[in-house]
Design an enzyme around this catalytic site. Structure first.
Site, PDB file in Angstrom:
ATOM      1  N   TYR A 161      -2.247  -0.036  10.399  1.00  0.00           N
ATOM      2  CA  TYR A 161      -2.467  -0.692   9.109  1.00  0.00           C
ATOM      3  C   TYR A 161      -1.240  -0.521   8.215  1.00  0.00           C
ATOM      4  CZ  TYR A 161      -3.878  -1.040   4.222  1.00  0.00           C
ATOM      5  OH  TYR A 161      -3.921  -1.339   2.893  1.00  0.00           O
ATOM      6  N   LYS A 218       1.690  -3.351   6.772  1.00  0.00           N
ATOM      7  CA  LYS A 218       2.138  -3.518   5.385  1.00  0.00           C
ATOM      8  C   LYS A 218       3.659  -3.347   5.289  1.00  0.00           C
ATOM      9  CE  LYS A 218      -1.809  -4.110   3.143  1.00  0.00           C
ATOM     10  NZ  LYS A 218      -2.115  -5.368   2.412  1.00  0.00           N
ATOM     11  N   SER A 234       0.827  -1.202   0.000  1.00  0.00           N
ATOM     12  CA  SER A 234       0.000   0.000   0.000  1.00  0.00           C
ATOM     13  C   SER A 234       0.855   1.244   0.000  1.00  0.00           C
ATOM     14  CB  SER A 234      -0.891  -0.011   1.252  1.00  0.00           C
ATOM     15  OG  SER A 234      -1.476   1.252   1.473  1.00  0.00           O
TER      16      SER A 234
END
Length: 337
Positions: free
Chosen positions: A148, A152, A124
């Site tokens: 989050y 990643k 991402s």
């Protein structure tokens, strides 16, 4: 190729499965259906003219994963499975670290046991944190502003370490920006559980009458209209980027490859609202509210490396993204239910 898609029943996974099937690959979808619907599998088969194999399971379950690799002669894995809401990750960081990081460790261990060492990882743009400037190239410094994004980033670092320890691995890290839109058939699209965390499905639900108005998180950013600017990419363009990466890995001899997948154009929240109103013919009332923790002001890609290495470019523009998203939403006002 025989391709395993973890999280393959989800939004991006289902569109990638369609592209893989259309390209002649055999597809196995492994998904726990926590944020997806088994109905997407039937819809995918209708579009592609043939089905993907489906196994319901959690990537933290090594026994279930081993059964997949035993039953299917997997050549490569596209790893989508993971929780993905920025706001929820701030509220529940341990949930994100357990699901995303522990689940990835289990997957990579089982892949190594099975001798399958080709993986495309769904990363991402959040790994760039709050970028000092835009557009963003793949060599920008890496950081993260929320759990989050950190999950990643940790998985990317884990894969780099795996590749250093074993030269037999071939790895693609796809850093993509903001997927939107839906397949032109209107059969598959984004169907979030509960309140949408992403802009496009929320706007679509307001337009179709499921929600009264859109909350715009922050109207005081240093951007042209004060709202956050993002690089929105059509999900079909994104799916084709995964297919291009798979093909590249299939003809490559190891190492870690990083590609941004984006359009290279920033769009503000209010620009998106106006474009969706034009596509749908419906008003999208909104209210400016406080900034959301973990969000950055602006973020868009320089996709030149993917164009050079993969021969891939995003081709769908903002009106097409909105038109396809509206077709999906209007034909499926309650999603897959």
């Amino acid at each position: 190729m025989n391709v395993l898609l973890t999280g393959g029943a989800g939004y991006i996974g289902s569109h990638t499965a369609v592209e893989c099937l259309a390209a002649g690959h055999e597809v196995v979808v492994f998904d726990n259906l926590s944020n997806s619907s088994v109905k997407s599998l039937d819809r995918m088969a209708r579009i592609a003219g043939r089905p993907a194999a489906f196994v319901e399971g959690d990537i933290r379950d090594r026994t279930a994963l081993r059964a997949v690799f035993t039953r299917h002669a997997i050549d490569a894995v596209v790893h989508f499975a993971g929780l993905k809401a920025v706001g929820e990750s701030v509220e529940k960081p341990l949930l994100y670290y357990d699901n995303n990081i522990a689940g990835s460790i289990a997957l990579f261990e089982v892949m190594a046991e099975a001798g399958v060492k080709s993986v495309v990882f769904s990363s991402s743009a959040t790994v760039y944190g709050d970028p000092a400037r835009v557009p963003i190239t793949e060599d920008f410094p890496l950081s993260a502003t929320n759990p989050y994004g950190r999950s990643k980033l940790f998985i990317e670092e884990m894969l780099r370490d795996v590749a250093r320890s074993d030269g037999g691995w071939t790895i693609a890290l796809l850093r993509y920006f903001n997927p939107v839109g839906a397949h032109e058939s209107g059969l598959i699209g984004e169907d979030p559980r509960g309140i949408p965390n992403n802009l496009m499905p929320y706007v679509a639900q307001v337009a179709v009458g499921r929600r009264p108005h859109l909350n715009v998180f922050g109207g005081d950013y240093p951007t042209p209209d004060g709202t956050g600017v993002r690089d929105y990419i059509h999900v079909v363009d994104l799916a084709r980027g995964h297919l291009a990466a798979l093909n590249r890995l299939h003809h490559n001899t190891g190492g870690v490859h990083v590609w941004n997948l984006g359009t290279g154009r920033g769009v503000s929240v209010l620009e998106m609202v106006r474009a969706f109103e034009a596509a749908s013919g419906r008003p999208v009332p909104y209210e400016i509210v406080a900034r959301r923790p973990g969000d950055v002001a602006q973020c868009w890609a320089d996709p030149a490396r993917a164009a050079h290495d993969l021969g891939w470019r995003a081709v769908y523009d903002l009106p097409r993204m909105c038109a396809d998203a509206w077709r999906w939403q209007s034909q499926n006002p309650d999603g897959y239910t």
